[in-house]
Scaffold this active site. Structure first.
Site, PDB file in Angstrom:
ATOM      1  N   GLU A  46     -15.745  17.704  10.443  1.00  0.00           N
ATOM      2  CA  GLU A  46     -16.853  18.000   9.529  1.00  0.00           C
ATOM      3  C   GLU A  46     -18.090  17.160   9.865  1.00  0.00           C
ATOM      4  O   GLU A  46     -19.212  17.636   9.762  1.00  0.00           O
ATOM      5  CB  GLU A  46     -16.439  17.763   8.065  1.00  0.00           C
ATOM      6  CG  GLU A  46     -15.471  18.800   7.520  1.00  0.00           C
ATOM      7  CD  GLU A  46     -16.050  20.218   7.513  1.00  0.00           C
ATOM      8  OE1 GLU A  46     -17.287  20.371   7.508  1.00  0.00           O
ATOM      9  OE2 GLU A  46     -15.263  21.176   7.545  1.00  0.00           O
ATOM     10  N   TYR A 129     -21.664  18.224   0.728  1.00  0.00           N
ATOM     11  CA  TYR A 129     -21.028  19.298   1.493  1.00  0.00           C
ATOM     12  C   TYR A 129     -19.740  18.804   2.171  1.00  0.00           C
ATOM     13  O   TYR A 129     -18.666  19.398   2.032  1.00  0.00           O
ATOM     14  CB  TYR A 129     -22.006  19.843   2.556  1.00  0.00           C
ATOM     15  CG  TYR A 129     -21.327  20.731   3.547  1.00  0.00           C
ATOM     16  CD1 TYR A 129     -21.094  22.065   3.253  1.00  0.00           C
ATOM     17  CD2 TYR A 129     -20.857  20.224   4.766  1.00  0.00           C
ATOM     18  CE1 TYR A 129     -20.426  22.884   4.141  1.00  0.00           C
ATOM     19  CE2 TYR A 129     -20.194  21.031   5.662  1.00  0.00           C
ATOM     20  CZ  TYR A 129     -19.985  22.360   5.338  1.00  0.00           C
ATOM     21  OH  TYR A 129     -19.307  23.156   6.218  1.00  0.00           O
ATOM     22  N   ASP A 147     -23.473  24.453   2.467  1.00  0.00           N
ATOM     23  CA  ASP A 147     -24.431  24.055   3.505  1.00  0.00           C
ATOM     24  C   ASP A 147     -25.481  25.159   3.652  1.00  0.00           C
ATOM     25  O   ASP A 147     -25.526  26.088   2.832  1.00  0.00           O
ATOM     26  CB  ASP A 147     -23.703  23.786   4.836  1.00  0.00           C
ATOM     27  CG  ASP A 147     -23.128  25.058   5.439  1.00  0.00           C
ATOM     28  OD1 ASP A 147     -23.116  26.107   4.756  1.00  0.00           O
ATOM     29  OD2 ASP A 147     -22.694  25.015   6.602  1.00  0.00           O
TER      30      ASP A 147
END
Ligand code: SF4
Length: 371
Positions: A46, A129, A147
């Site tokens: 991520e 996020y 996002d």
């Protein structure tokens, strides 16, 4: 658009999450971080994907996990080693923050990861996020990961008429995203939304005929997909000028390590100089064989290489860096407290911003050919 709450959104878009999940189960890309729910690789992926495309990020992810297979190995690594693995990926704060967060997890939580998004948000470099993505994928918390891709999808699904860059609008879209999340499979749902934004609901020319949620999409029903998201008129990016002297001899280069508080903090660069100083080197070029820098305490004998002077433009999201490089062959070695001599064979071990590598490639110094 009329005022509406989460319940209205849920009612209007009922069936959307199951259609999306069915589609995801069928078409999802086989990505290395999708075969696990272990929070460490999910976290690494991520962070890499925050500002990097999946295709480019894949190789970096695999190298990163191979070099630092768990949070303890990352926490105990030297920061230079972490930056070296990250080199070329850009936005180096991501690596520095991850390194700091790993140390925090090891030293204050005995190596145990948080399980909830609100705890993840307390770690360096983890925003809303990323926290929602990790908590939903690894721990099943129903938190919508929102996002830019997801904002675009939701703005089209709901025909949001406000500017997508407006904070109030983003908050409203995030609330709608939260109302739509599958509580049964939140991690898959978040990934499905991201996949939809990346593969189908594209910024330009969305592929509505292949879209699993087209029957629920307001913009599609009204034939107004091209109107969303609504984008505010663009501001021109600011240009930032930088000037560098590239001090070298036949064996290597002199590098300077940047301090904190800049985009390239702790990375290595050439010798930065002021514009006036840089321009002064070009006056009386013919006879110029020595280098004296007002802001530095040294005076060097050598030779400017005016033919190899280059300007390179490097675009960042909100800025354009216009960087000038002027090589100076200083012949014999010298010492200076703020510069480190790096031999050509060792230079790739130093984390150097990509724009400097581009310059080195352009003039062949990188390859070891100094003239
Ligand atoms: Fe996006 Fe088109 Fe699907 Fe609507 S129908 S969500 S605009 S791809």
């Amino acid at each position: 658009m009329k005022k509406e709450g989460s319940e209205e959104i849920r009612l209007e878009f009922s069936g959307l999450s199951s259609a999306l999940l069915d589609w995801y189960d069928e078409v999802k890309r086989d990505l290395p971080w999708r075969s696990t729910s272990d929070p460490y690789p999910i976290w690494v992926s991520e962070i890499i994907l925050q500002q990097t495309r999946v295709e480019q990020g894949k190789g970096y992810y695999l190298r990163f996990i191979e070099r630092f297979p768990n949070v303890r190995s990352l926490a105990s690594a030297n920061v230079q080693e972490v930056l070296a693995v990250w080199q070329g990926l850009g936005y180096y704060n991501r690596a520095l923050n991850m390194h700091k967060a790993a140390q925090m997890i090891v030293h204050t939580k005995n190596g145990r990861f948080p399980t909830r998004a609100e705890e993840w948000r307390k770690l360096c470099g983890v925003g809303d996020y990323t926290a929602a993505a990790i908590a939903s994928i690894s721990f099943g918390e129903p938190q919508a990961a929102v996002d830019g891709n997801v904002l675009r999808v939701i703005s089209r699904l709901t025909c949001e008429s406000g500017f997508i860059s407006d904070q109030t609008v983003r908050k409203r879209l995030s609330q709608r995203a939260q109302a739509l999340i599958s509580t049964a499979r939140p991690g898959d749902y978040n990934q499905a939304m991201m996949e939809l934004g990346a593969l189908v609901c594209l910024p330009r020319n969305p592929r509505c005929t292949d879209c699993p949620v087209a029957p629920k999409c307001r913009a599609h029903a009204l034939n107004q997909v091209h109107l969303f998201p609504v984008v505010a008129p663009k501001k021109l990016p600011k240009t930032v000028n930088l000037w560098y002297l590239v001090l070298y001899n036949r064996n290597g280069l002199y590098l300077h390590q940047r301090g904190n508080g800049s985009i390239w903090r702790q990375m290595w660069e050439f010798l930065p100089v002021e514009e006036d100083e840089y321009r002064s080197f070009f006056r009386d070029q013919k006879n110029k064989k020595s280098l004296s820098i007002n802001t530095k305490a040294f005076e060097l004998q050598g030779e400017f290489d005016f033919e190899r002077e280059r300007q390179i433009e490097h675009r960042l999201t909100h800025r354009v860096l216009r960087i000038s490089f002027l090589p100076f062959d200083c012949g014999i070695a010298f010492t200076d407290d703020t510069l480190t001599f790096v031999s050509l064979k060792d230079i790739k071990k130093y984390p150097i911003p990509i724009v400097f590598s581009k310059f080195l490639n352009a003039i062949d110094l990188w390859a070891g050919s100094t003239k």
